[in-house]
Design an enzyme around this catalytic site. Structure first.
Site, mmCIF file in Angstrom:
data_model
loop_
_atom_site.group_PDB
_atom_site.id
_atom_site.type_symbol
_atom_site.label_atom_id
_atom_site.label_comp_id
_atom_site.label_asym_id
_atom_site.label_seq_id
_atom_site.Cartn_x
_atom_site.Cartn_y
_atom_site.Cartn_z
ATOM 1 N N GLU A 158 112.375 2.799 50.110
ATOM 2 C CA GLU A 158 112.612 1.359 49.991
ATOM 3 C C GLU A 158 112.844 1.071 48.615
ATOM 4 O O GLU A 158 112.070 1.367 47.740
ATOM 5 C CB GLU A 158 111.470 0.527 50.266
ATOM 6 C CG GLU A 158 111.338 -0.824 50.242
ATOM 7 C CD GLU A 158 109.952 -1.454 50.655
ATOM 8 O OE1 GLU A 158 109.952 -2.559 50.902
ATOM 9 O OE2 GLU A 158 109.066 -0.599 51.010
ATOM 10 N N GLU A 241 107.112 -11.785 49.305
ATOM 11 C CA GLU A 241 105.912 -11.237 49.555
ATOM 12 C C GLU A 241 104.822 -12.052 49.107
ATOM 13 O O GLU A 241 104.387 -11.885 48.061
ATOM 14 C CB GLU A 241 105.937 -9.735 49.126
ATOM 15 C CG GLU A 241 106.528 -8.702 49.747
ATOM 16 C CD GLU A 241 106.369 -7.257 49.115
ATOM 17 O OE1 GLU A 241 106.495 -6.420 50.065
ATOM 18 O OE2 GLU A 241 106.016 -7.212 48.018
#
Length: 376
Positions: A158, A241
């Site tokens: 990622e 996030e």
């Protein structure tokens, strides 16, 4: 109550009245046109909606039982409810976002992903974020890579681009230096979350909007050994996030394209302004050793702070260090300057040392990189 009978209208008056009524109806229709493309409220934990006919908005409330809602707009989304909070020293509570590609069995309409990295000439993208001040979060652009063209589950690597962070949160792993990617300077972190490897590029200050090539970050990741050119790009995602609150965060606009073809053969950006030479001088005895490491900086500008990464051979372990903070004790290691030697002048050097143990035959470390650039 007495009501007077209506007065008869002249033909001309009736025509005027009809004309005015039609104008009013037309004005109402014009005013209502935006509502014909009504925003879509998503409150289901993993609820989705399609925007621009080609991207998928996802609520993606994976880390909390508290309520969260996002509203998909014509061009992006906004967080309209974000209850609860989670500790800032752990994972976030969600990743409300939108994506191009394939993510956990769902693929965006008409996507060219997954696509082999060696067959991607460029992957231009643009994003515009809306930030808030009363929440703890990061604005993160995610790029997912895998050795296979998978369209479900967790990918191997990622890439996270931190456009902004608000509050006491930090990327996974540890800082390993800086890098220039896409013409901008980034602090680089590497680590893992137990299911995949993560490399994070953190903007030094808030970046609300940017047009860039996703492949610049992919190629930097490949150069660092965290992916291969025979791997696949499976999705790109823009979102947030949140750890605490998050209502009002928004991706105002988003675009992503993948142009297949032969990648450019020459450099796509100026060479890094960092170069180095490392001298490793060990004193070895049976089962143990000490080593002095001199880092000579041959780049054109001073480094502060500096960070040297290297890999210890299997079976070696560092037991103590001096003149630098060295961690972890085995495997891929990062050494950063202490308070008194955190700066290396252009053309200058710093020296640190450590003591360690080994099994079998002693061998020196390998893969020395100063702020992400290979050393001789």
């Amino acid at each position: 109550m007495r009501v007077s009978p209506p007065r008869p209208r002249s033909p001309r008056g009736a025509l005027v009245a009809l004309f005015l009524a039609l104008v009013a109806v037309a004005a109402t229709l014009v005013g209502a046109a935006p509502d014909a493309r009504a925003d879509t409220l998503i409150c289901e934990q993993y609820g989705t909606a399609t925007v621009q006919g080609r991207y998928v908005v996802q609520n993606n409330r994976w880390g909390t039982a508290a309520a969260q809602c996002v509203t998909a707009t014509d061009t992006g989304f906004r967080v309209t409810r974000a209850d609860g909070s989670v500790p800032t020293d752990g994972p976030p509570k969600a990743y409300p976002s939108l994506f191009n590609g394939c993510h956990y069995t769902r693929c965006s309409p008409g996507t060219a992903l997954p696509a082999r990295l060696s067959g991607i000439a460029s992957a231009p993208s643009a994003v515009s974020y809306g930030f808030v001040g009363d929440a703890v979060y990061n604005a993160s652009y995610d790029i997912w890579l895998d050795p296979t063209p998978r369209t479900d589950g967790v990918n191997r690597t990622e890439i996270m681009i931190w456009f902004h962070r608000n509050g006491p949160v930090q990327p996974i792993g540890a800082p390993v230096g800086t890098a220039t990617v896409g013409g901008r300077s980034w602090q680089v972190w590497t680590g893992g979350n137990g299911s995949n490897d993560v490399i994070s590029f953190v903007a030094p200050s808030a970046l609300a909007e940017w047009d860039f090539d996703v492949m610049d970050f992919v190629r930097e990741t490949v150069a660092r050994g965290m992916a291969g050119n025979d791997w696949y790009l499976t999705s790109v995602q823009a979102g947030f996030e949140p750890w605490q609150n998050g209502t009002g965060l928004a991706v105002h606009s988003f675009s992503s394209a993948v142009h297949l073809g032969t990648p450019p053969t020459g450099p796509t950006e100026p060479a890094p302004a960092t170069a180095c030479a490392v001298t490793f001088a060990p004193n070895v005895w049976t089962g143990g050793y000490t080593a002095n490491v001199t880092v000579a900086h041959t780049g054109p500008a001073a480094l502060e702070p500096w960070s040297l990464t290297f890999t210890l051979p299997e079976g070696q372990r560092i037991t103590q260090a001096w003149n630098a903070v060295v961690s972890p004790s085995s495997g891929a290691v990062t050494a950063t300057g202490a308070a008194h030697n955190a700066r290396i002048e252009a053309g200058g050097s710093q020296t640190f040392g450590f003591q360690g143990t080994y099994g079998g035959t002693f061998a020196p470390p390998s893969g020395f990189r100063l702020d992400g650039v290979a050393c001789t």
